[in-house]
Scaffold this motif. Sequence first.
Motif, PDB file in Angstrom:
ATOM      1  N   UNK A 124      -3.840 -26.244 -85.075  1.00  0.00           N
ATOM      2  CA  UNK A 124      -3.254 -25.220 -84.204  1.00  0.00           C
ATOM      3  C   UNK A 124      -4.050 -25.151 -82.912  1.00  0.00           C
ATOM      4  N   UNK A 125      -3.352 -25.139 -81.785  1.00  0.00           N
ATOM      5  CA  UNK A 125      -4.070 -24.966 -80.523  1.00  0.00           C
ATOM      6  C   UNK A 125      -3.176 -24.331 -79.466  1.00  0.00           C
ATOM      7  N   UNK A 126      -3.820 -23.649 -78.525  1.00  0.00           N
ATOM      8  CA  UNK A 126      -3.096 -23.097 -77.402  1.00  0.00           C
ATOM      9  C   UNK A 126      -2.738 -24.189 -76.418  1.00  0.00           C
ATOM     10  N   UNK A 127      -1.632 -24.007 -75.712  1.00  0.00           N
ATOM     11  CA  UNK A 127      -1.163 -25.035 -74.782  1.00  0.00           C
ATOM     12  C   UNK A 127      -2.130 -25.262 -73.629  1.00  0.00           C
ATOM     13  N   UNK A 128      -3.034 -24.325 -73.379  1.00  0.00           N
ATOM     14  CA  UNK A 128      -4.000 -24.511 -72.299  1.00  0.00           C
ATOM     15  C   UNK A 128      -4.989 -25.631 -72.605  1.00  0.00           C
ATOM     16  N   UNK A 129      -5.043 -26.079 -73.865  1.00  0.00           N
ATOM     17  CA  UNK A 129      -5.911 -27.201 -74.232  1.00  0.00           C
ATOM     18  C   UNK A 129      -5.251 -28.564 -73.991  1.00  0.00           C
ATOM     19  N   UNK A 146      -2.874 -34.941 -89.017  1.00  0.00           N
ATOM     20  CA  UNK A 146      -2.209 -33.727 -89.504  1.00  0.00           C
ATOM     21  C   UNK A 146      -1.126 -33.311 -88.507  1.00  0.00           C
ATOM     22  N   UNK A 147      -0.122 -32.564 -88.947  1.00  0.00           N
ATOM     23  CA  UNK A 147       0.841 -31.996 -87.997  1.00  0.00           C
ATOM     24  C   UNK A 147       0.123 -31.095 -87.005  1.00  0.00           C
ATOM     25  N   UNK A 148       0.679 -30.986 -85.800  1.00  0.00           N
ATOM     26  CA  UNK A 148       0.056 -30.211 -84.729  1.00  0.00           C
ATOM     27  C   UNK A 148       1.038 -29.157 -84.224  1.00  0.00           C
ATOM     28  N   UNK A 149       0.570 -27.919 -84.142  1.00  0.00           N
ATOM     29  CA  UNK A 149       1.359 -26.827 -83.575  1.00  0.00           C
ATOM     30  C   UNK A 149       0.693 -26.366 -82.288  1.00  0.00           C
ATOM     31  N   UNK A 150       1.446 -26.397 -81.201  1.00  0.00           N
ATOM     32  CA  UNK A 150       0.943 -25.995 -79.885  1.00  0.00           C
ATOM     33  C   UNK A 150       1.658 -24.714 -79.482  1.00  0.00           C
ATOM     34  N   UNK A 174       8.916 -32.187 -82.890  1.00  0.00           N
ATOM     35  CA  UNK A 174       9.846 -31.474 -83.760  1.00  0.00           C
ATOM     36  C   UNK A 174      10.444 -30.321 -82.974  1.00  0.00           C
ATOM     37  N   UNK A 175      11.779 -30.186 -82.941  1.00  0.00           N
ATOM     38  CA  UNK A 175      12.385 -29.075 -82.204  1.00  0.00           C
ATOM     39  C   UNK A 175      11.831 -27.731 -82.686  1.00  0.00           C
ATOM     40  N   UNK A 176      11.668 -26.822 -81.753  1.00  0.00           N
ATOM     41  CA  UNK A 176      11.063 -25.527 -82.075  1.00  0.00           C
ATOM     42  C   UNK A 176      11.832 -24.782 -83.159  1.00  0.00           C
ATOM     43  N   UNK A 184       5.121 -29.416 -93.885  1.00  0.00           N
ATOM     44  CA  UNK A 184       5.474 -30.335 -94.966  1.00  0.00           C
ATOM     45  C   UNK A 184       5.764 -31.753 -94.478  1.00  0.00           C
ATOM     46  N   UNK A 185       5.682 -31.961 -93.182  1.00  0.00           N
ATOM     47  CA  UNK A 185       6.035 -33.255 -92.619  1.00  0.00           C
ATOM     48  C   UNK A 185       4.804 -34.143 -92.460  1.00  0.00           C
ATOM     49  N   UNK A 186       5.036 -35.444 -92.473  1.00  0.00           N
ATOM     50  CA  UNK A 186       3.939 -36.397 -92.349  1.00  0.00           C
ATOM     51  C   UNK A 186       3.648 -36.661 -90.874  1.00  0.00           C
ATOM     52  N   UNK A 187       2.378 -36.670 -90.499  1.00  0.00           N
ATOM     53  CA  UNK A 187       2.019 -36.965 -89.111  1.00  0.00           C
ATOM     54  C   UNK A 187       2.233 -38.434 -88.781  1.00  0.00           C
ATOM     55  N   UNK A 188       2.371 -38.750 -87.494  1.00  0.00           N
ATOM     56  CA  UNK A 188       2.297 -37.816 -86.378  1.00  0.00           C
ATOM     57  C   UNK A 188       3.574 -36.992 -86.225  1.00  0.00           C
ATOM     58  N   UNK A 189       3.405 -35.693 -86.064  1.00  0.00           N
ATOM     59  CA  UNK A 189       4.504 -34.779 -85.805  1.00  0.00           C
ATOM     60  C   UNK A 189       3.911 -33.542 -85.134  1.00  0.00           C
ATOM     61  N   UNK A 190       4.615 -33.011 -84.130  1.00  0.00           N
ATOM     62  CA  UNK A 190       4.105 -31.828 -83.445  1.00  0.00           C
ATOM     63  C   UNK A 190       5.258 -30.987 -82.944  1.00  0.00           C
ATOM     64  N   UNK A 191       4.960 -29.727 -82.674  1.00  0.00           N
ATOM     65  CA  UNK A 191       5.972 -28.843 -82.116  1.00  0.00           C
ATOM     66  C   UNK A 191       5.329 -27.911 -81.110  1.00  0.00           C
ATOM     67  N   UNK A 192       6.146 -27.387 -80.213  1.00  0.00           N
ATOM     68  CA  UNK A 192       5.682 -26.447 -79.182  1.00  0.00           C
ATOM     69  C   UNK A 192       6.380 -25.122 -79.420  1.00  0.00           C
TER      70      UNK A 192
END
Length: 211
Positions: A124-129, A146-150, A174-176, A184-192
């Motif tokens: 998990x990270x803020x978009x400012x990173x 790991x999956x990434x949530x921004x 991944x669509x928001x 539950x998804x296998x990386x690489x995968x991310x969402x904003x």
Amino acid sequence: MNPLSPGPGLDRDWLKLPHAEAGNRIGIFGGSFNPPHSGHRLVAATVLKRLGLDQVWWLVTPGNPLKSHSDLAPLEMRMHLTSAMADHPRMKVTAFETVLGTPYTARTLMALRAMRPAVRFVWVMGADNLAGFQRWQDWRAIVGSVPVAIVDRPGASLSVLSSHMTKAFEKYRLPEEDAALLPEMEPPIWTFLHTPLDRTSSTDIRRGTSR
């Protein structure tokens, strides 16, 4: 006191990994938290709800290797402040990176996955990173592990379109509206994740200019 050392007053429980059951969906929210503030709390609360996480672990780093440590508060102080900010039954605070002896996220995630192979971790990270994410050591390995949530942050909304990371992994976005599937998804995968913006910043607080 050396801000990178655990300090004599550091609760030893903070040096342990929080408890998690097999199959739990855990958000790893890392940072210096120097100091923690309401914007950090909003990021943690957003992923907890939107991703359907069982817990969010606030991983308080001994020190960001890309930042000066001249104004870094002692780890003990940051742990106390972060624990007060993360006052929620499903938010846990840990200084486990101190035990690992590394400030590098890629190595930390590798260790967590080895120690808790049955847990579904999300970074998990803020978009400012995002703007400087390509400077992180083994940044591609982070996204690949790991999956990434921004989570959106003030002034960073456009970074999702322009950062090295989002361009390199554009096809894995991944669509928001499907964000709850991310853990539950296998990386690489991310969402904003868009969210109401909190303009509080650690830098402004340290400078005494926070709104």
